[in-house]
Design a protein around this motif. Structure first.
Motif, PDB file in Angstrom:
ATOM      1  N   LEU A  18     -15.097  47.372 -21.860  1.00 29.41           N
ATOM      2  CA  LEU A  18     -15.427  46.159 -21.101  1.00 29.41           C
ATOM      3  C   LEU A  18     -16.694  46.360 -20.277  1.00 29.41           C
ATOM      4  O   LEU A  18     -17.527  45.463 -20.166  1.00 29.41           O
ATOM      5  CB  LEU A  18     -14.254  45.750 -20.204  1.00 29.41           C
ATOM      6  N   GLY A  19     -16.876  47.534 -19.696  1.00 26.98           N
ATOM      7  CA  GLY A  19     -18.085  47.833 -18.929  1.00 26.98           C
ATOM      8  C   GLY A  19     -19.313  47.798 -19.815  1.00 26.98           C
ATOM      9  O   GLY A  19     -20.360  47.255 -19.448  1.00 26.98           O
ATOM     10  N   ASP A  20     -19.197  48.412 -21.022  1.00 24.30           N
ATOM     11  CA  ASP A  20     -20.309  48.384 -21.978  1.00 24.30           C
ATOM     12  C   ASP A  20     -20.624  46.959 -22.389  1.00 24.30           C
ATOM     13  O   ASP A  20     -21.791  46.570 -22.499  1.00 24.30           O
ATOM     14  CB  ASP A  20     -19.977  49.225 -23.213  1.00 24.30           C
ATOM     15  N   LEU A  21     -19.581  46.178 -22.625  1.00 22.12           N
ATOM     16  CA  LEU A  21     -19.766  44.778 -23.008  1.00 22.12           C
ATOM     17  C   LEU A  21     -20.444  43.998 -21.889  1.00 22.12           C
ATOM     18  O   LEU A  21     -21.353  43.209 -22.132  1.00 22.12           O
ATOM     19  CB  LEU A  21     -18.417  44.145 -23.362  1.00 22.12           C
ATOM     20  N   ALA A  22     -20.035  44.256 -20.649  1.00 18.36           N
ATOM     21  CA  ALA A  22     -20.644  43.570 -19.503  1.00 18.36           C
ATOM     22  C   ALA A  22     -22.119  43.959 -19.382  1.00 18.36           C
ATOM     23  O   ALA A  22     -22.974  43.102 -19.118  1.00 18.36           O
ATOM     24  CB  ALA A  22     -19.885  43.904 -18.219  1.00 18.36           C
ATOM     25  N   SER A  27     -27.761  42.481 -20.015  1.00 17.06           N
ATOM     26  CA  SER A  27     -29.101  42.708 -20.563  1.00 17.06           C
ATOM     27  C   SER A  27     -29.512  41.551 -21.473  1.00 17.06           C
ATOM     28  O   SER A  27     -30.676  41.151 -21.502  1.00 17.06           O
ATOM     29  CB  SER A  27     -29.178  44.040 -21.301  1.00 17.06           C
ATOM     30  N   GLU A  28     -28.573  40.981 -22.211  1.00 15.32           N
ATOM     31  CA  GLU A  28     -28.867  39.846 -23.080  1.00 15.32           C
ATOM     32  C   GLU A  28     -29.242  38.612 -22.255  1.00 15.32           C
ATOM     33  O   GLU A  28     -30.174  37.882 -22.587  1.00 15.32           O
ATOM     34  CB  GLU A  28     -27.653  39.554 -23.975  1.00 15.32           C
ATOM     35  N   ILE A  29     -28.519  38.406 -21.166  1.00 17.34           N
ATOM     36  CA  ILE A  29     -28.823  37.271 -20.276  1.00 17.34           C
ATOM     37  C   ILE A  29     -30.219  37.443 -19.681  1.00 17.34           C
ATOM     38  O   ILE A  29     -31.007  36.496 -19.623  1.00 17.34           O
ATOM     39  CB  ILE A  29     -27.748  37.138 -19.169  1.00 17.34           C
ATOM     40  N   THR A  30     -30.548  38.650 -19.270  1.00 15.81           N
ATOM     41  CA  THR A  30     -31.877  38.923 -18.704  1.00 15.81           C
ATOM     42  C   THR A  30     -32.964  38.651 -19.745  1.00 15.81           C
ATOM     43  O   THR A  30     -33.998  38.052 -19.445  1.00 15.81           O
ATOM     44  CB  THR A  30     -31.961  40.384 -18.219  1.00 15.81           C
ATOM     45  N   ARG A  31     -32.738  39.095 -20.990  1.00 20.64           N
ATOM     46  CA  ARG A  31     -33.708  38.877 -22.063  1.00 20.64           C
ATOM     47  C   ARG A  31     -33.905  37.388 -22.331  1.00 20.64           C
ATOM     48  O   ARG A  31     -35.021  36.896 -22.469  1.00 20.64           O
ATOM     49  CB  ARG A  31     -33.259  39.580 -23.346  1.00 20.64           C
ATOM     50  N   VAL A  32     -32.806  36.637 -22.382  1.00 26.08           N
ATOM     51  CA  VAL A  32     -32.877  35.194 -22.627  1.00 26.08           C
ATOM     52  C   VAL A  32     -33.616  34.502 -21.483  1.00 26.08           C
ATOM     53  O   VAL A  32     -34.449  33.618 -21.711  1.00 26.08           O
ATOM     54  CB  VAL A  32     -31.462  34.600 -22.824  1.00 26.08           C
ATOM     55  N   GLN A  33     -33.373  34.918 -20.249  1.00 27.56           N
ATOM     56  CA  GLN A  33     -34.064  34.315 -19.108  1.00 27.56           C
ATOM     57  C   GLN A  33     -35.569  34.592 -19.181  1.00 27.56           C
ATOM     58  O   GLN A  33     -36.385  33.714 -18.892  1.00 27.56           O
ATOM     59  CB  GLN A  33     -33.479  34.843 -17.791  1.00 27.56           C
ATOM     60  N   ARG A  34     -35.939  35.822 -19.592  1.00 28.75           N
ATOM     61  CA  ARG A  34     -37.363  36.148 -19.744  1.00 28.75           C
ATOM     62  C   ARG A  34     -37.999  35.301 -20.842  1.00 28.75           C
ATOM     63  O   ARG A  34     -39.097  34.777 -20.693  1.00 28.75           O
ATOM     64  CB  ARG A  34     -37.526  37.633 -20.092  1.00 28.75           C
ATOM     65  N   ASP A  35     -37.286  35.159 -21.963  1.00 26.94           N
ATOM     66  CA  ASP A  35     -37.791  34.352 -23.070  1.00 26.94           C
ATOM     67  C   ASP A  35     -37.968  32.892 -22.650  1.00 26.94           C
ATOM     68  O   ASP A  35     -38.961  32.243 -23.014  1.00 26.94           O
ATOM     69  CB  ASP A  35     -36.867  34.432 -24.277  1.00 26.94           C
ATOM     70  N   GLU A  36     -36.996  32.367 -21.894  1.00 28.47           N
ATOM     71  CA  GLU A  36     -37.096  30.980 -21.421  1.00 28.47           C
ATOM     72  C   GLU A  36     -38.280  30.807 -20.482  1.00 28.47           C
ATOM     73  O   GLU A  36     -39.001  29.805 -20.551  1.00 28.47           O
ATOM     74  CB  GLU A  36     -35.809  30.559 -20.720  1.00 28.47           C
TER      75      GLU A  36
END
Length: 140
Positions: A18-22, A27-36
């Motif tokens: 669960l920690g790895d998934l979080a 990191s995916e949310i951060t990447r998407v925010q940068r892309d946006e």
């Protein structure tokens, strides 16, 4: 006790997963925010370029309209002048008229030459004509 340790191990493994998934989700949310943010910045630049092009086009149309308005009076006057088929009659009647016709013809040719020179100069400065007209420049 062994069952309890086995349960603790399984719970620890699940918590690690669960920690790895979080971490992966974060990191995916951060990447998407940068892309946006990058996309929004690119959209803003595109919109700014379009706005500048529209302003330039508006200035061009305004200039053309003002030029047309300024030319209306001379064109109206030119429409009242004698037609070319009558020129020989005027030239034969009076030497002063012949001299005036010659001066007018010379001035007209000079004006046309200057206009063509200006046109070539403008075309050589325009990105749209540079490749098509071989660089523009002064007329021959």
């Amino acid at each position: 006790e062994e069952e309890e340790e086995d349960g603790d191990r399984k719970l620890g493994t699940k918590l690690d997963t669960l920690g790895d998934l979080a971490d992966t989700l974060e990191s995916e949310i951060t990447r998407v925010q940068r892309d946006e943010a990058a996309f929004a910045l690119e959209q803003t630049k595109d919109q700014r370029q379009k706005a500048e092009a529209v302003r330039a086009q508006h200035r061009l149309w305004e200039g053309a309209l003002k030029t047309r308005i300024r030319l209306q009076a001379p064109v109206k006057i030119a429409a009242t002048l004698p037609r070319p088929h009558t020129y020989p009659l005027f030239r034969k009647r009076d030497d002063k008229v012949r001299a005036a016709f010659d001066r007018a013809a010379s001035a007209t040719l000079s004006t046309l030459h200057h206009l063509v020179t200006i046109q070539h100069s403008l075309m050589s400065k325009s990105k749209a004509f540079r490749g098509k007209e071989g660089g523009g420049g002064a007329p021959p």
